[in-house]
Each structure stands twice: as structure tokens, then as C-alpha cells.
Design a protein around this motif. Structure first.
Motif, PDB file in Angstrom:
ATOM      1  N   ALA A  95     -10.298  20.790  16.225  1.00 32.65           N
ATOM      2  CA  ALA A  95     -11.480  19.386  16.741  1.00 32.65           C
ATOM      3  C   ALA A  95     -12.640  19.564  17.186  1.00 32.65           C
ATOM      4  CB  ALA A  95      -9.930  19.098  17.956  1.00 32.65           C
TER       5      ALA A  95
ATOM      6  N   TYR B 120     -10.217  15.048  18.030  1.00 35.45           N
ATOM      7  CA  TYR B 120     -11.987  14.723  18.417  1.00 35.45           C
ATOM      8  C   TYR B 120     -12.656  14.197  18.089  1.00 35.45           C
ATOM      9  CZ  TYR B 120     -16.211  14.326  15.185  1.00 35.45           C
ATOM     10  OH  TYR B 120     -17.069  13.318  14.890  1.00 35.45           O
TER      11      TYR B 120
ATOM     12  N   ASN C  11     -10.900   8.141  13.440  1.00 33.57           N
ATOM     13  CA  ASN C  11     -10.762   9.251  13.295  1.00 33.57           C
ATOM     14  C   ASN C  11      -8.498  10.165  13.241  1.00 33.57           C
ATOM     15  OD1 ASN C  11     -13.096  10.784  13.476  1.00 33.57           O
ATOM     16  ND2 ASN C  11     -12.961   9.502  14.936  1.00 33.57           N
TER      17      ASN C  11
END
Length: 132
Positions: free
Chosen positions: A17, A75, A111
Motif C-alpha cells: 500500500a 492504500y 482502491n
């Protein structure tokens, strides 16, 4: 029961991440604009995706879809946090997804889906163990 392999995979999540933070960093320092948008964002996203894929395959993640989905989610959380910390410093006011619930959820969801897609690809290309 969680295997030692699965526990080890969870250790990859924050590192992978953090690797993806290159995207917002390039944007913050102006390199994305200097190189040219949208090329830079697309190219960097592709390179990060390939790195995630390579690590998942090389480390032989037992559950690449789940691990990389959580990588994308982490992330997203890192990106939101960095935006919340740096936007007041750089612009004098809080900006970004931390100011809007829809944007906050959207960043996390987008994400997570990115990680999920790379996980599906990793799962598809990963060699299968030979079992009798």
C-alpha cells in the motif's frame, strides 16, 4: 484456522500500500504535471499494479484476491490520511476526501476494487500446487 502463510501475507499489505503512495506524491511535487497527464497517472498505476502482481505471484499468496483487495483498501486509507495532513500545510485548508463522505467512501471503494482486480489476475496466473 489461519495458516502461517496467510499471516505472512498480511505483513505485505502495508508495504505494498505504501508503494502505491508514489502516485499522490508525484502529483503533490508536480512531477505528474511536468511529465504530462494523464500519461503519468496511467503509467504509474500500471507499474504499481505490476509490482503488486509480481509480489503476489513470487510470494505465492494463498489468497491473492483478499490480500490485494485489502492492500488497495489500506492504500486508500493512506492516501486519505496524507491528503488530510498535507492539504492544510500546502494550501492552508483541509481539502480532499477527508472533507466529503462520498469522496471518502469512493476512494476506499475504488482502491479496494483496484486491488481486487489485481488479485484476480494474480490468482489466474499463479502456478497451482500439484496435489494428488
Amino acid at each position: 484456522m489461519v495458516s502461517v502463510q496467510s499471516k505472512r501475507e498480511w505483513l505485505f499489505i502495508p508495504g505494498l500500500a505504501a508503494l502505491a503512495l508514489i502516485r499522490p506524491i508525484l502529483n503533490m511535487v508536480g512531477l505528474s504535471q511536468a511529465i504530462g497527464q494523464p500519461f503519468t497517472s496511467i503509467a504509474v498505476t500500471l507499474l504499481i499494479s505490476l509490482a503488486w502482481l509480481a509480489v503476489a505471484v513470487r510470494a505465492r499468496f494463498s489468497r491473492p484476491v483478499v490480500t490485494l483487495m485489502f492492500t488497495g483498501l489500506v492504500y486508500g486509507a493512506f492516501a486519505i490520511l496524507i491528503s488530510a495532513v498535507l492539504s492544510p500545510i500546502l494550501t492552508g485548508q483541509l481539502q480532499g476526501p477527508a472533507t466529503n463522505l462520498f469522496a471518502f467512501v469512493s476512494v476506499l471503494l475504488t482502491n479496494a476494487v483496484w486491488g481486487l482486480i489485481i488479485g484476480v489476475i494474480a490468482s489466474a496466473v499463479m502456478p497451482r500446487d500439484k496435489r494428488g
